[in-house]
Design an enzyme around this catalytic site. Structure first.
Site: not given
Ligand code: NAP
Length: 283
Positions: A52, A96, A119
């Site tokens: 990322k 994460q 997300d």
């Protein structure tokens, strides 16, 4: 031979478009910024976070990483999220997953401001998707839709079957296919006569997490087969949920693993970060 839905090539094309828009944002004084929180030292999570970061930097975005110790407390994590929520130069925040067991994932997801929730896991964004008024699109399913679109496959009127009902992949995948006017069936571990249901699919999406789970007898000749799985075969080699060698001759289009859905996920995360940054541009 089936059409190969090449996630690497599509991802590269989408990233070129994003890079142009990032440059335009920067010209107008806003550098899209993504903050990624990683708790603990799970090696797979570390690889995802590194990827990322690389993607952000390659596109000219700001990337900030917060690598926290495995024994970080809930309070420390929530304080970090709260401070990132307030930062004007951070447009996207992601934590994460999975988190170490002592931490409450849902509380963290709820704490991220919906307009920074790149997300798209916050209930506000999930609800918006449900009622057909989406803000951010969940990255992996959105990546699948982009692969279909650029592969010239329109789900409208088609029968779509999604195997898997996770919050991250299966459920939002079904919602996006529904929004694109497919007739959608969602299957899971308690589904009866799974193979027969799958054989009715014009578009079959596998998000199961079991290597080579989808076999040729589960696929209607000419179906489009999307493999979200990232599994390991008996030799420890990366493979998908679909038995590619057996299914490819039956399908009209198929995604490989690696190089299919995988590369699209981070690309869609970058797109969401760009969208979040663009929302802050002054006229
Ligand atoms: P998950 O949370 O474990 O969900 C798996 C789903 O499969 C569950 O809904 C489960 O049903 C269903 N399932 C399990 N065994 C089944 C069976 N025998 N028959 C029918 N359904 C069955 O996994 P996930 O997070 O959705 O991920 C799925 C796969 O996608 C994994 O391989 C993961 O690594 C991969 N993935 C890839 C990306 C990417 O970027 N390419 C992103 C995310 C995930 P129940 O609900 O009944 O348990």
């Amino acid at each position: 031979m089936a059409q190969l839905l090449d996630g690497k090539a599509v991802s590269a094309a989408v990233r070129e478009e994003i890079a142009l828009e990032v440059a335009e944002c920067k010209r107008r004084g806003v550098t899209p910024g993504l903050a990624v929180i990683l708790v603990g030292d799970d090696p797979a999570s570390r690889v995802y976070v590194n990827n990322k970061r690389k993607a952000c930097l390659a596109l000219g975005m700001l990337s900030e990483e917060y690598a926290l110790a495995a024994d970080t407390t809930q309070e420390e994590l929530m304080r970090l999220v709260a401070s990132l929520n307030e930062r004007e130069d951070i447009h996207g925040i992601l934590c994460q997953l999975p988190l170490p067991r002592h931490l409450d994932e849902q509380a963290v997801i709820h704490a991220i401001r919906p307009d920074k929730d790149v997300d798209a896991f916050h209930p506000f964004n999930v609800g918006s998707l449900c009622i057909g008024d989406p803000g951010f699109l969940p990255c992996t399913p959105a990546g699948v839709m982009e692969l279909l679109r650029r592969g010239g496959i329109d789900p409208a009127g088609k029968r779509a079957v999604v195997i898997g009902r996770s919050n991250i992949v299966g459920k939002p995948m079904a919602l996006l296919l529904l929004a694109a006017n497919a007739t959608v069936t969602v299957c899971h571990s308690r589904t009866r006569e799974l193979a027969a249901i799958c054989r009715e699919a014009d578009i079959l999406v596998a998000a199961v997490g079991r290597p080579k789970f989808v076999t040729a007898d589960m696929v209607k000749p000419g179906a489009v087969v999307i493999d979200v799985g990232m599994d390991r075969d008996e030799n420890g080699k990366l493979c998908g949920d679909v038995d590619f060698a057996a299914v490819e001759p039956v399908a009209s289009a198929i995604t490989p693993v690696p190089g299919g859905v995988g590369p699209m996920t981070i690309t869609m995360l970058m797109k969401n970060t760009l969208t979040a940054a663009k929302a802050t541009l002054k006229d």
